[in-house]
Design a protein around this motif. Sequence first.
Motif, PDB file in Angstrom:
ATOM      1  N   SER A  90       0.685  -0.917  -0.012  1.00  0.00           N
ATOM      2  CA  SER A  90       0.032  -0.165   0.149  1.00  0.00           C
ATOM      3  C   SER A  90       0.830   1.140   0.254  1.00  0.00           C
ATOM      4  O   SER A  90       2.006   1.294   0.276  1.00  0.00           O
ATOM      5  CB  SER A  90      -0.831   0.025   1.183  1.00  0.00           C
ATOM      6  N   TRP A  91       0.082   2.377  -1.011  1.00  0.00           N
ATOM      7  CA  TRP A  91       0.813   3.873  -1.030  1.00  0.00           C
ATOM      8  C   TRP A  91       1.439   4.178   1.079  1.00  0.00           C
ATOM      9  O   TRP A  91       2.321   4.918   1.302  1.00  0.00           O
ATOM     10  CB  TRP A  91       0.121   4.806  -1.239  1.00  0.00           C
ATOM     11  N   HIS A  92       0.140   3.871   1.848  1.00  0.00           N
ATOM     12  CA  HIS A  92       0.346   4.001   3.084  1.00  0.00           C
ATOM     13  C   HIS A  92       1.361   3.289   4.607  1.00  0.00           C
ATOM     14  O   HIS A  92       0.793   3.652   5.413  1.00  0.00           O
ATOM     15  CB  HIS A  92      -1.059   4.672   3.364  1.00  0.00           C
ATOM     16  N   HIS A  93       1.518   2.695   3.613  1.00  0.00           N
ATOM     17  CA  HIS A  93       2.217   1.635   4.596  1.00  0.00           C
ATOM     18  C   HIS A  93       3.688   2.036   4.973  1.00  0.00           C
ATOM     19  O   HIS A  93       3.319   2.884   6.116  1.00  0.00           O
ATOM     20  CB  HIS A  93       2.886  -0.003   3.426  1.00  0.00           C
ATOM     21  N   LYS A  94       4.950   1.815   4.864  1.00  0.00           N
ATOM     22  CA  LYS A  94       5.725   2.442   4.806  1.00  0.00           C
ATOM     23  C   LYS A  94       6.609   3.699   4.232  1.00  0.00           C
ATOM     24  O   LYS A  94       6.402   3.736   2.710  1.00  0.00           O
ATOM     25  CB  LYS A  94       7.311   1.711   5.394  1.00  0.00           C
ATOM     26  N   VAL A  95       6.907   4.709   4.804  1.00  0.00           N
ATOM     27  CA  VAL A  95       7.608   5.585   4.176  1.00  0.00           C
ATOM     28  C   VAL A  95       9.215   6.268   4.592  1.00  0.00           C
ATOM     29  O   VAL A  95       8.654   6.188   5.447  1.00  0.00           O
ATOM     30  CB  VAL A  95       6.367   6.854   4.173  1.00  0.00           C
ATOM     31  N   GLU A  96       9.570   6.659   3.336  1.00  0.00           N
ATOM     32  CA  GLU A  96      10.838   7.186   3.740  1.00  0.00           C
ATOM     33  C   GLU A  96      10.442   8.030   3.923  1.00  0.00           C
ATOM     34  O   GLU A  96      10.355   9.498   3.206  1.00  0.00           O
ATOM     35  CB  GLU A  96      11.587   6.229   2.534  1.00  0.00           C
ATOM     36  N   ILE A  97      11.252   8.871   5.115  1.00  0.00           N
ATOM     37  CA  ILE A  97      11.668  10.276   5.608  1.00  0.00           C
ATOM     38  C   ILE A  97      11.901  11.554   5.196  1.00  0.00           C
ATOM     39  O   ILE A  97      11.125  12.277   4.786  1.00  0.00           O
ATOM     40  CB  ILE A  97      12.085  10.125   7.092  1.00  0.00           C
ATOM     41  N   PHE A  98      12.914  10.768   3.724  1.00  0.00           N
ATOM     42  CA  PHE A  98      13.440  12.055   3.417  1.00  0.00           C
ATOM     43  C   PHE A  98      11.667  12.432   1.923  1.00  0.00           C
ATOM     44  O   PHE A  98      11.660  13.760   1.638  1.00  0.00           O
ATOM     45  CB  PHE A  98      14.422  11.966   2.502  1.00  0.00           C
ATOM     46  N   SER A  99      12.137  11.123   1.789  1.00  0.00           N
ATOM     47  CA  SER A  99      10.952  11.113   0.040  1.00  0.00           C
ATOM     48  C   SER A  99       9.473  12.034   0.954  1.00  0.00           C
ATOM     49  O   SER A  99       8.739  12.717   0.168  1.00  0.00           O
ATOM     50  CB  SER A  99      10.740  10.191  -0.434  1.00  0.00           C
ATOM     51  N   TYR A 100       9.132  11.449   1.946  1.00  0.00           N
ATOM     52  CA  TYR A 100       7.532  12.524   2.699  1.00  0.00           C
ATOM     53  C   TYR A 100       7.785  13.342   2.848  1.00  0.00           C
ATOM     54  O   TYR A 100       6.626  14.604   2.862  1.00  0.00           O
ATOM     55  CB  TYR A 100       7.303  11.292   4.336  1.00  0.00           C
ATOM     56  N   LEU A 101       8.943  14.295   3.343  1.00  0.00           N
ATOM     57  CA  LEU A 101       9.474  15.821   3.141  1.00  0.00           C
ATOM     58  C   LEU A 101       9.409  16.759   2.083  1.00  0.00           C
ATOM     59  O   LEU A 101       8.347  17.159   2.832  1.00  0.00           O
ATOM     60  CB  LEU A 101      10.474  16.106   4.089  1.00  0.00           C
ATOM     61  N   LYS A 102       9.992  15.797   1.112  1.00  0.00           N
ATOM     62  CA  LYS A 102      10.061  16.270  -0.433  1.00  0.00           C
ATOM     63  C   LYS A 102       8.627  16.225  -0.806  1.00  0.00           C
ATOM     64  O   LYS A 102       7.614  17.482  -1.496  1.00  0.00           O
ATOM     65  CB  LYS A 102      10.713  15.495  -1.400  1.00  0.00           C
ATOM     66  N   GLU A 103       7.908  15.149  -0.340  1.00  0.00           N
ATOM     67  CA  GLU A 103       6.356  15.667  -1.301  1.00  0.00           C
ATOM     68  C   GLU A 103       5.091  16.408   0.012  1.00  0.00           C
ATOM     69  O   GLU A 103       4.570  17.334  -0.965  1.00  0.00           O
ATOM     70  CB  GLU A 103       5.475  13.702  -1.188  1.00  0.00           C
ATOM     71  N   PHE A 104       5.897  16.446   1.398  1.00  0.00           N
ATOM     72  CA  PHE A 104       4.808  17.362   2.041  1.00  0.00           C
ATOM     73  C   PHE A 104       4.813  18.944   1.872  1.00  0.00           C
ATOM     74  O   PHE A 104       3.941  19.454   1.109  1.00  0.00           O
ATOM     75  CB  PHE A 104       5.191  16.878   3.870  1.00  0.00           C
ATOM     76  N   ARG A 105       6.247  19.231   0.867  1.00  0.00           N
ATOM     77  CA  ARG A 105       6.928  20.279   0.474  1.00  0.00           C
ATOM     78  C   ARG A 105       6.037  20.550  -0.692  1.00  0.00           C
ATOM     79  O   ARG A 105       5.703  21.561  -0.918  1.00  0.00           O
ATOM     80  CB  ARG A 105       7.726  20.282   0.895  1.00  0.00           C
ATOM     81  N   ARG A 106       6.441  19.926  -2.184  1.00  0.00           N
ATOM     82  CA  ARG A 106       5.331  20.150  -3.049  1.00  0.00           C
ATOM     83  C   ARG A 106       3.975  20.325  -2.582  1.00  0.00           C
ATOM     84  O   ARG A 106       3.747  20.730  -3.085  1.00  0.00           O
ATOM     85  CB  ARG A 106       5.624  18.569  -3.769  1.00  0.00           C
ATOM     86  N   MET A 107       3.116  19.479  -1.905  1.00  0.00           N
ATOM     87  CA  MET A 107       1.894  19.554  -1.909  1.00  0.00           C
ATOM     88  C   MET A 107       1.517  20.559  -1.146  1.00  0.00           C
ATOM     89  O   MET A 107       0.927  21.442  -1.324  1.00  0.00           O
ATOM     90  CB  MET A 107       1.045  18.931  -0.566  1.00  0.00           C
ATOM     91  N   GLY A 108       2.411  21.863  -0.277  1.00  0.00           N
ATOM     92  CA  GLY A 108       2.176  22.932   0.372  1.00  0.00           C
ATOM     93  C   GLY A 108       2.215  23.823  -0.978  1.00  0.00           C
ATOM     94  O   GLY A 108       1.178  24.487  -0.653  1.00  0.00           O
ATOM     95  N   ARG A 109       3.307  23.327  -1.887  1.00  0.00           N
ATOM     96  CA  ARG A 109       3.275  24.506  -2.920  1.00  0.00           C
ATOM     97  C   ARG A 109       2.355  24.451  -3.510  1.00  0.00           C
ATOM     98  O   ARG A 109       1.389  25.199  -4.380  1.00  0.00           O
ATOM     99  CB  ARG A 109       4.641  24.423  -3.758  1.00  0.00           C
ATOM    100  N   GLY A 110       1.901  23.433  -4.316  1.00  0.00           N
ATOM    101  CA  GLY A 110       0.436  22.926  -4.675  1.00  0.00           C
ATOM    102  C   GLY A 110      -0.581  23.746  -4.075  1.00  0.00           C
ATOM    103  O   GLY A 110      -1.404  24.829  -4.233  1.00  0.00           O
ATOM    104  N   PHE A 111      -0.783  23.562  -3.264  1.00  0.00           N
ATOM    105  CA  PHE A 111      -1.632  23.967  -1.831  1.00  0.00           C
ATOM    106  C   PHE A 111      -1.466  25.954  -1.875  1.00  0.00           C
ATOM    107  O   PHE A 111      -2.619  26.320  -2.153  1.00  0.00           O
ATOM    108  CB  PHE A 111      -2.084  24.068  -0.639  1.00  0.00           C
ATOM    109  N   ARG A 112      -0.241  26.404  -2.440  1.00  0.00           N
ATOM    110  CA  ARG A 112      -0.158  27.884  -2.235  1.00  0.00           C
ATOM    111  C   ARG A 112      -0.440  28.207  -3.413  1.00  0.00           C
ATOM    112  O   ARG A 112      -1.329  29.806  -3.310  1.00  0.00           O
ATOM    113  CB  ARG A 112       1.132  28.011  -1.757  1.00  0.00           C
ATOM    114  N   ARG A 113      -0.438  27.390  -4.719  1.00  0.00           N
ATOM    115  CA  ARG A 113      -0.982  27.792  -6.159  1.00  0.00           C
ATOM    116  C   ARG A 113      -2.334  28.293  -5.906  1.00  0.00           C
ATOM    117  O   ARG A 113      -3.446  28.476  -6.521  1.00  0.00           O
ATOM    118  CB  ARG A 113      -0.465  26.973  -7.015  1.00  0.00           C
ATOM    119  N   LEU A 114      -2.946  26.920  -6.005  1.00  0.00           N
ATOM    120  CA  LEU A 114      -4.419  26.605  -5.672  1.00  0.00           C
ATOM    121  C   LEU A 114      -5.274  28.328  -4.770  1.00  0.00           C
ATOM    122  O   LEU A 114      -6.278  28.438  -5.202  1.00  0.00           O
ATOM    123  CB  LEU A 114      -4.955  25.442  -5.175  1.00  0.00           C
TER     124      LEU A 114
END
Length: 172
Positions: A90-114
Amino acid sequence: MAWFEGYVPRVMRWHARLAPAHCDVRPFLLENKIPTFSCAMARTGLLRRISLQTPVPRWLDWWVWAQLAALAPFAFVPEKLTRWRLHPKSWHHKVEIFSYLKEFRRMGRGFRRLFASDLTRRGQWGALAFLLLPATIRLAARLALTAREDGLVRALRRISGRLDVSRSIRKL
């Protein structure tokens, strides 16, 4: 899965306090308040008004729910109407911390644009300022929210259970 057992009841308690929620994207800027696609319904007309071009594909649900929360009120039904099957791939099983932080950053930028122009128009400066914060500080706010509900030790245990620390260490 410890993360699931902490997250879902916490967001369900949040929903239970609302009856029905007005159009407000602000709670969704911190975290996904709807655990899965299988537990929500939306009018087709609303779905046609949103973007499905998420910055993080595995968080498409969060992307969708945030946009819908900005467009229309929603209501919570407390009965269990679906089951969520979690498995090791599952995509929600184990998450690598650096990729999670990178994705969280990208999500914040996307929300900012929206949402930046809408938050500005509505005078919701706190929400806009929150989106301008670095991802690490926004994640710390999310941890604080979880710790307030579950206690700090339990929150840290759940988060550490979700992270794949071994892959993170190998990257260092």
